[in-house]
Scaffold this active site. Structure first.
Site, PDB file in Angstrom:
ATOM      1  N   ASP A  22       0.829  -1.217   0.000  1.00  0.00           N
ATOM      2  CA  ASP A  22       0.000   0.000   0.000  1.00  0.00           C
ATOM      3  C   ASP A  22       0.861   1.264   0.000  1.00  0.00           C
ATOM      4  O   ASP A  22       1.976   1.263   0.517  1.00  0.00           O
ATOM      5  CB  ASP A  22      -0.918  -0.021   1.235  1.00  0.00           C
ATOM      6  CG  ASP A  22      -2.109   0.907   1.077  1.00  0.00           C
ATOM      7  OD1 ASP A  22      -2.321   1.428  -0.033  1.00  0.00           O
ATOM      8  OD2 ASP A  22      -2.831   1.107   2.071  1.00  0.00           O
ATOM      9  N   GLY A  23       0.322   2.326  -0.601  1.00  0.00           N
ATOM     10  CA  GLY A  23       0.979   3.632  -0.540  1.00  0.00           C
ATOM     11  C   GLY A  23       1.566   4.105  -1.858  1.00  0.00           C
ATOM     12  O   GLY A  23       2.242   5.133  -1.903  1.00  0.00           O
ATOM     13  N   GLY A  25       0.066   5.432  -4.484  1.00  0.00           N
ATOM     14  CA  GLY A  25      -0.518   6.694  -4.918  1.00  0.00           C
ATOM     15  C   GLY A  25       0.080   7.862  -4.157  1.00  0.00           C
ATOM     16  O   GLY A  25       0.491   8.872  -4.743  1.00  0.00           O
ATOM     17  N   ARG A  26       0.159   7.716  -2.822  1.00  0.00           N
ATOM     18  CA  ARG A  26       0.722   8.802  -2.004  1.00  0.00           C
ATOM     19  C   ARG A  26       2.191   9.045  -2.334  1.00  0.00           C
ATOM     20  O   ARG A  26       2.664  10.181  -2.367  1.00  0.00           O
ATOM     21  CB  ARG A  26       0.562   8.462  -0.510  1.00  0.00           C
ATOM     22  CG  ARG A  26      -0.803   8.806   0.035  1.00  0.00           C
ATOM     23  CD  ARG A  26      -1.070   8.133   1.345  1.00  0.00           C
ATOM     24  NE  ARG A  26      -1.403   6.722   1.166  1.00  0.00           N
ATOM     25  CZ  ARG A  26      -1.471   5.854   2.157  1.00  0.00           C
ATOM     26  NH1 ARG A  26      -1.187   6.233   3.391  1.00  0.00           N
ATOM     27  NH2 ARG A  26      -1.804   4.611   1.917  1.00  0.00           N
ATOM     28  N   HIS A  39       2.529   3.169  -8.914  1.00  0.00           N
ATOM     29  CA  HIS A  39       2.309   1.736  -9.189  1.00  0.00           C
ATOM     30  C   HIS A  39       3.481   1.170  -9.987  1.00  0.00           C
ATOM     31  O   HIS A  39       3.958   0.076  -9.711  1.00  0.00           O
ATOM     32  CB  HIS A  39       1.006   1.537  -9.973  1.00  0.00           C
ATOM     33  CG  HIS A  39      -0.227   1.994  -9.232  1.00  0.00           C
ATOM     34  ND1 HIS A  39      -0.451   1.680  -7.909  1.00  0.00           N
ATOM     35  CD2 HIS A  39      -1.298   2.735  -9.623  1.00  0.00           C
ATOM     36  CE1 HIS A  39      -1.612   2.209  -7.529  1.00  0.00           C
ATOM     37  NE2 HIS A  39      -2.138   2.859  -8.544  1.00  0.00           N
ATOM     38  N   ASN A  70     -11.051  -2.353  -5.212  1.00  0.00           N
ATOM     39  CA  ASN A  70     -10.280  -1.467  -6.101  1.00  0.00           C
ATOM     40  C   ASN A  70     -10.959  -1.255  -7.458  1.00  0.00           C
ATOM     41  O   ASN A  70     -10.617  -0.327  -8.191  1.00  0.00           O
ATOM     42  CB  ASN A  70      -8.850  -1.993  -6.310  1.00  0.00           C
ATOM     43  CG  ASN A  70      -7.953  -1.860  -5.097  1.00  0.00           C
ATOM     44  OD1 ASN A  70      -7.055  -2.679  -4.880  1.00  0.00           O
ATOM     45  ND2 ASN A  70      -8.170  -0.830  -4.278  1.00  0.00           N
ATOM     46  N   SER A 198      -8.224  -4.613   5.412  1.00  0.00           N
ATOM     47  CA  SER A 198      -8.851  -4.319   4.117  1.00  0.00           C
ATOM     48  C   SER A 198      -9.309  -5.571   3.351  1.00  0.00           C
ATOM     49  O   SER A 198      -8.989  -5.731   2.162  1.00  0.00           O
ATOM     50  CB  SER A 198      -7.908  -3.482   3.239  1.00  0.00           C
ATOM     51  OG  SER A 198      -7.621  -2.253   3.837  1.00  0.00           O
TER      52      SER A 198
END
Ligand code: IPE
Ligand code: IPE
Ligand code: MG
Length: 251
Positions: A22-23, A25-26, A39, A70, A198
């Site tokens: 995860d992460g 995008g940030r 990605h 998603n 999640s």
């Protein structure tokens, strides 16, 4: 801390490690880039984690690559992710074979775009005899969906008279899940500072050690993987017993 400083106990390497990557995008947005840039860079981290896992003898590595939820992301991001999946499979296939990686998937793969399905079928076929590690990609995966499907199948067999309801126990339920052929993960890693599951492997994680790190997935490198294993090795897995019982059994 460098890799050399991390002394791992070869007798306590987890057989199965699962990762919620995860992460992305940030990570990209912090650099002023589009989310897909994160990605794309996340693929390097997949390679690092896989290499590290092979080096220390982990036998199963499950990566959460795309959840059922998603599908609710913007169309453009979904399409870019699917393209990236196809590209990465074709780029990495030789390396997977060199490393002895057998590729498998869990999730509703049949609803992925045809190009992804073809790439996956091809890669699974080409890697099926490899034995060093099994890399399980969770694609269009949701744990509640997986459990619902298992219940549907079992119910049908009971109705058809092929299964007695009294025979339904924990082992039987496990055998109806898409992870039936794998041991439960001993360790779950989640990057990016989110402390949640999640909808990932909820049945299978019942006694898994959870490791959360703030590092964003594209920054997660081999040394971070080793650090997580090191942390896991310091933990005492009690499975409901007392600490004293565990100590007594180990002497
Ligand atoms: C994980 O990174 C990759 C996928 C879920 C496909 P995210 O895309 O969730 O990145 P953040 O959490 O928005 O930073
Ligand atoms: C979980 O990440 C799914 C994957 C890593 C593939 P998300 O970024 O989708 O999770 P939430 O929405 O923050 O819980
Ligand atoms: Mg996320």
């Amino acid at each position: 801390m460098s890799i050399k400083d991390i002394q791992l106990d070869p007798n306590r390497i987890p057989k199965h490690v699962a990762i919620i990557m995860d992460g992305n995008g940030r990570w990209a947005q912090k650099k002023g880039e589009l989310r897909i840039f994160g990605h794309t860079n996340g693929v390097d981290s997949v390679r690092e984690a896989l290499t590290a896992a092979v080096e220390i003898g982990v036998q199963y590595l499950t990566l959460y690559a795309f959840s059922t939820e998603n599908w609710n992301r913007p169309q453009q991001e979904i399409a870019a992710l699917m393209d990236l999946l196809v590209q990465s499979i074709y780029n990495e296939i030789d390396e997977l074979n060199n490393k002895g990686v057998k590729l498998e998937t869990i999730g509703d793969v049949e609803i992925l775009p045809k190009s992804c399905q073809n790439a996956l079928v091809d890669a699974k076929k080409k890697t099926k005899d490899n034995q060093k590690i099994t890399l399980i990609l969770a694609l269009s995966y949701s744990s509640r969906r997986e459990i619902s499907h298992a219940i549907q199948k079992m119910t049908k067999e009971v109705v058809d008279g092929n299964l007695k309801s009294e025979a339904i126990n924990e082992d039987l339920i496990s055998s109806y899940l898409s992870t039936a052929n794998y041991p439960d993960p001993e360790l779950l890693i989640r990057t990016s500072g989110e402390n949640r599951v999640s909808n990932f492997l909820m049945w299978q994680l019942a006694y898994t050690e959870l490791y959360f790190t703030k590092i964003l997935w594209p920054d997660f490198k081999k040394k971070n993987f080793y650090k997580a294993i090191f942390d896991y090795q310091k933990r005492e897995r009690r499975f409901g017993k007392t600490s004293q019982q565990i100590l007594d059994n180990n002497v």
